[in-house]
Design an enzyme around this catalytic site. Sequence first.
Site: not given
Ligand code: NAD
Length: 298
Positions: A171, A246
């Site tokens: 990735k 990131k």
């Molecule tokens: P987000 O912030 O919307 O969701 C992450 C969730 O994790 C949040 O709701 C937060 O409250 C929760 N969280 C944090 N610590 C926690 C814990 N200790 N216990 C339980 N819950 C906890 O982020 P996202 O956009 O859903 O992204 C999630 C992952 O996916 C990231 O690693 C991001 O890099 C990756 N990603 C995101 C995208 C995108 O377009 N948003 C695309 C590809 C990959």
Amino acid sequence: MARIGFIGVGNMGGPMAQNLLKAGHEVRAFDLASDAVERAVAAGATEAASVQEAATDADVVVTMLPAGKHVRQVYLGDDGIIAAASANTLFIDSSTIDVATAREVIAAAEAGGMEMIDAPVSGGVGGAEAGTLTFMCGGTDGAFDRAKPYLDQMGKTIVHAGPAGNGQAAKICNNMILAISMIGVGEAFVLAEKLGVDHQTLFDICSTASAQCWALTSYCPVPGPVPASPANRDFQAGFTATNMLKDLRLSQEAAEGFGAKTELGADATRLYAAYAEENGMAAKDFSGIINMIRENSG
Ligand code: NAD
């Protein structure tokens, strides 16, 4: 149908959990943010009171968390889900995190007698909602084979990239190429503007010549040539500059830790830090970096 614990039901995890519910699984959701849990419950999930409760007696636990430190916190230690789950639980971590943490957490799961894969995704929130994500997976053949039916319910393209951590590795390599090529395409369009070559003409030539690449032909950073690209809607994301930064930082951490000299990757990281953080464009689409290149060109 399986009993699935889903930890981290945010922008990506929420719709992914919904697709598992649609496939008929029982989903127990946990998130630190109560509104995220409420949305999952409204879609049919059960609320778990803690990460341990989400993992207890689960056939599968999926995690979708912001970064490596959250993954460590959720999996490791006496309060972690490796300690709470049973030996036949399968762990799937779809968060985008550093390769070293992915390998360490998978080793800890295996030491506890469990199977786990890293399975970061590309495709964004739209892909998560539509169930068309690409999963890049690292882990043993056995763990991958067990995970694949669940990944098929959340995604379209499921690739086994090798042993533990290789999903994360693939990735960040992909996104490092994308960042470098997007900067290259942006610089070329700005240079063409200075030289008096119009956007469509440059696109028509380059898209069929040796400069052809996804950043140009699918995601062109000027309005017009590719009507669906974010340039046509004021760089509304798409894939945000902050998420690109990131992933670039993860690539540079890996390059330093594993001894690869990625000079253009380092330049891309510096430029995206300037665009996302110094210019305040974190929430804009990453292809908007062309605006910074244009401004810097005077
Ligand atoms: P987000 O912030 O919307 O969701 C992450 C969730 O994790 C949040 O709701 C937060 O409250 C929760 N969280 C944090 N610590 C926690 C814990 N200790 N216990 C339980 N819950 C906890 O982020 P996202 O956009 O859903 O992204 C999630 C992952 O996916 C990231 O690693 C991001 O890099 C990756 N990603 C995101 C995208 C995108 O377009 N948003 C695309 C590809 C990959």
